[in-house]
Design a protein around this motif. Structure first.
Motif, PDB file in Angstrom:
ATOM      1  N   ILE A  74      50.027  11.816  37.463  1.00  0.00           N
ATOM      2  CA  ILE A  74      51.199  11.613  38.350  1.00  0.00           C
ATOM      3  C   ILE A  74      50.955  10.155  39.061  1.00  0.00           C
ATOM      4  CG2 ILE A  74      50.631  12.494  40.708  1.00  0.00           C
ATOM      5  CD1 ILE A  74      53.821  13.546  39.223  1.00  0.00           C
ATOM      6  N   MET A  93      59.117  14.767  39.422  1.00  0.00           N
ATOM      7  CA  MET A  93      58.923  15.745  38.196  1.00  0.00           C
ATOM      8  C   MET A  93      59.658  16.667  38.354  1.00  0.00           C
ATOM      9  SD  MET A  93      56.494  14.001  36.388  1.00  0.00           S
ATOM     10  CE  MET A  93      55.378  15.261  35.644  1.00  0.00           C
ATOM     11  N   ASP A  96      56.869  22.632  37.546  1.00  0.00           N
ATOM     12  CA  ASP A  96      55.408  22.659  37.515  1.00  0.00           C
ATOM     13  C   ASP A  96      54.964  23.946  36.851  1.00  0.00           C
ATOM     14  OD1 ASP A  96      55.022  24.901  39.421  1.00  0.00           O
ATOM     15  OD2 ASP A  96      55.634  23.549  40.813  1.00  0.00           O
TER      16      ASP A  96
HETATM   17  N1  LIG Z   1      56.216  14.226  42.233  1.00  0.00           N
HETATM   18  C1  LIG Z   1      56.843  15.510  42.541  1.00  0.00           C
HETATM   19  N2  LIG Z   1      58.214  15.695  41.944  1.00  0.00           N
HETATM   20  C2  LIG Z   1      58.883  16.823  42.413  1.00  0.00           C
HETATM   21  N3  LIG Z   1      58.562  17.700  43.201  1.00  0.00           N
HETATM   22  C3  LIG Z   1      57.399  17.490  43.765  1.00  0.00           C
HETATM   23  C4  LIG Z   1      56.354  16.339  43.440  1.00  0.00           C
HETATM   24  N4  LIG Z   1      55.248  16.531  44.361  1.00  0.00           N
HETATM   25  C5  LIG Z   1      55.327  17.439  45.115  1.00  0.00           C
HETATM   26  N5  LIG Z   1      56.469  18.283  44.816  1.00  0.00           N
HETATM   27  C6  LIG Z   1      57.077  19.491  45.134  1.00  0.00           C
HETATM   28  O1  LIG Z   1      57.079  19.358  46.526  1.00  0.00           O
HETATM   29  C7  LIG Z   1      56.483  20.709  47.344  1.00  0.00           C
HETATM   30  C8  LIG Z   1      55.405  20.427  48.094  1.00  0.00           C
HETATM   31  O2  LIG Z   1      54.463  19.844  47.363  1.00  0.00           O
HETATM   32  P1  LIG Z   1      52.944  19.617  47.911  1.00  0.00           P
HETATM   33  O3  LIG Z   1      52.029  18.783  46.670  1.00  0.00           O
HETATM   34  O4  LIG Z   1      53.053  18.877  49.127  1.00  0.00           O
HETATM   35  O5  LIG Z   1      52.424  21.066  48.220  1.00  0.00           O
HETATM   36  P2  LIG Z   1      52.259  22.143  47.361  1.00  0.00           P
HETATM   37  O6  LIG Z   1      51.606  21.972  46.031  1.00  0.00           O
HETATM   38  O7  LIG Z   1      53.301  23.185  47.398  1.00  0.00           O
HETATM   39  O8  LIG Z   1      50.715  22.857  48.144  1.00  0.00           O
HETATM   40  P3  LIG Z   1      49.680  22.374  48.409  1.00  0.00           P
HETATM   41  O9  LIG Z   1      49.606  21.125  49.618  1.00  0.00           O
HETATM   42  O10 LIG Z   1      48.649  23.506  49.160  1.00  0.00           O
HETATM   43  O11 LIG Z   1      48.699  22.061  47.254  1.00  0.00           O
HETATM   44  C9  LIG Z   1      56.295  21.684  46.077  1.00  0.00           C
HETATM   45  O12 LIG Z   1      57.612  22.420  46.083  1.00  0.00           O
HETATM   46  C10 LIG Z   1      56.202  20.412  44.932  1.00  0.00           C
HETATM   47  O13 LIG Z   1      56.679  21.123  43.651  1.00  0.00           O
END
Ligand SMILES: Nc1ncnc2c1ncn2[C@@H]1O[C@H](COP(=O)(O)OP(=O)(O)OP(=O)(O)O)[C@@H](O)[C@H]1O
Length: 415
Positions: A74, A93, A96
């Motif tokens: 990413i 994105m 997932d």
């Molecule tokens: N690049 C992105 N594009 C779209 N959605 C995203 C992106 N990055 C994160 N998200 C969404 O934002 C939310 C929070 O993501 P984040 O990566 O902060 O935490 P997580 O993966 O849910 O948990 P953790 O922090 O434990 O890994 C999730 O629903 C994730 O799918």
């Protein structure tokens, strides 16, 4: 003051839309880049609660992140401070891999599974070639774009922003993907930890449920050994010297075929090589990509033909950011995380238990099977494999603007 004005201008470049979710370090928003029209995801990291603020290593590592460019990683587009928070701007994105695996309306063909695994391994092989570990591989960190391309994301950021009094403990779910050498407390881990996690994800794609759902580190090892057999010292000579090594009762390995009845012989052969106990013998991500599994029929599905989960619902006005207390749009995706262990393996046959400590993490939702003995999460590891990360000198606000310029973190005014 000049610095503040500058950061505000940069922040104004992005038009914040709805909240996408909340992770370990803060809220993630959907946003529009008004300069390019591109949709982006902005991860807002709270710095206010961190006494030390952004330290030099953090800035350097963010800079490194920005340079890590590959079709299966990413992209970190931008990074800027605003109102006491650090904002990391990523490409947006659509979904997932966790959502794909969990969606009961989706049938995953052997070619689909092969395609998802291949893209995962390509991302990993790229990182490993650059001497970078991911270290937080799990299905919800494998994001999928509208063209079906899978990219490694969520480099945890604890490696950069980790703090002993952090309030969030999402990390515990990464335990299911943690390699045995980490569970035995190794300090000298390498790229094999990511390959082990990829094997767990491969198994999860085949089973459509997490393969090894331990409720503590000890239980995790018990589950691993019950499924794959207790390793003998001849199989993994360094094991007995690991800091947290405890002897487990010997359990013979059941045939892998009995656990994955519908997988092909090639799939099982690759899986067993990825699940090799001795990290020195474990197959590498690059070698895994060269395994005949990827060239034998059926070939990996074209990414744009891969099945997609049903789109998330359209946002309502109330979902939009009003400074504080954002509404999380996607609570269902978290539900898997508090699920008690399903038909996992029962064979926790340890001889003695380990004292669990480190109760410092306080934000635990009811039903979390939170292990209390987890080390601070470290995901993207920029150190040379096997080396301990250096101490992190902190910087004060007077140094910060100078460092920002020096590190070229795009704090300059947009043209
Ligand atoms: N690049 C992105 N594009 C779209 N959605 C995203 C992106 N990055 C994160 N998200 C969404 O934002 C939310 C929070 O993501 P984040 O990566 O902060 O935490 P997580 O993966 O849910 O948990 P953790 O922090 O434990 O890994 C999730 O629903 C994730 O799918």
């Amino acid at each position: 003051m000049a610095e503040l004005d500058l950061s505000k201008k940069v922040a104004d470049r992005y038009l914040k839309r709805e909240v996408l979710g909340e992770g370990t370090y803060g809220v993630v928003y959907k946003a529009i880049d008004t300069e390019t029209g591109q949709t982006v995801a902005i991860k807002k990291i709270r710095l206010g609660k961190q006494k030390e603020g952004v330290n030099f290593t953090a800035l350097r590592e963010i800079k490194l992140l920005k340079e890590l460019k590959s079709p299966h990683i990413i992209e970190l587009i931008d990074a800027f401070p605003h109102k006491g928070n650090l904002h990391l701007v990523f490409e947006f994105m659509e979904t997932d891999l966790e959502a794909v695996i969990r969606d009961r309306n989706i049938f995953l063909s052997p070619g689909d599974i092969k395609s998802f695994l291949q893209m995962t391994l390509k991302g990993l092989a790229f990182c490993h070639k650059k001497w970078v570990l991911h270290r937080d591989m799990k299905p919800n960190n494998l994001l999928i774009g509208s063209n079906g391309q899978l990219k490694l994301a969520d480099f945890g950021l604890a490696r950069i922003f980790g703090s002993p009094d952090r309030r969030f403990t999402h990390q515990v779910f990464a335990r299911w993907y943690r390699a045995p050498e980490l569970l035995f407390g190794t300090k000298q881990y390498g790229s094999g930890v990511d390959v082990w996690a990829a094997a767990c994800i491969f198994a999860e794609l085949l089973l459509r449920r997490p393969f090894l759902q331990g409720s503590s580190d000890i239980d995790q090892l018990g589950k691993i050994f019950a499924a794959l057999g207790t390793p003998s010292p001849s199989q993994w000579p360094d094991m007995v010297y690991l800091p947290d090594y405890v002897e487990y009762q010997y359990v013979p390995a059941p045939p892998l075929r009995s656990l994955f009845p519908v997988a092909s012989d090639d799939a099982l052969d690759l899986l067993s090589k990825m699940f090799t106990y001795d990290p020195k013998v474990r197959i590498s991500a690059q070698q895994a990509l060269e395994h005949r599994y990827f060239t034998s029929a059926p070939l990996p599905t074209d990414p744009d033909k891969l099945p997609r989960p049903a789109p998330k619902r359209e946002p309502k006005a109330s979902d939009f950011d009003s400074h504080e207390g954002p509404t999380v749009l996607s609570p269902p995706r978290k539900s898997r995380r508090v699920m008690p262990g399903r038909d996992g393996f029962e064979g926790n046959s340890l001889q003695r238990d380990k004292v669990e400590d480190n109760v410092g993490n306080s934000r635990q939702s009811a039903g979390d099977n939170t292990g209390k003995n987890d080390p601070a999460p470290m995901s993207l590891d920029f150190s040379v494999f096997g080396l301990k990360p250096p101490n992190r000198p902190t910087i004060n606000s007077a140094d910060r603007s100078h460092l920002k310029r020096k590190l070229d973190l795009e704090f300059q005014q947009p043209e």
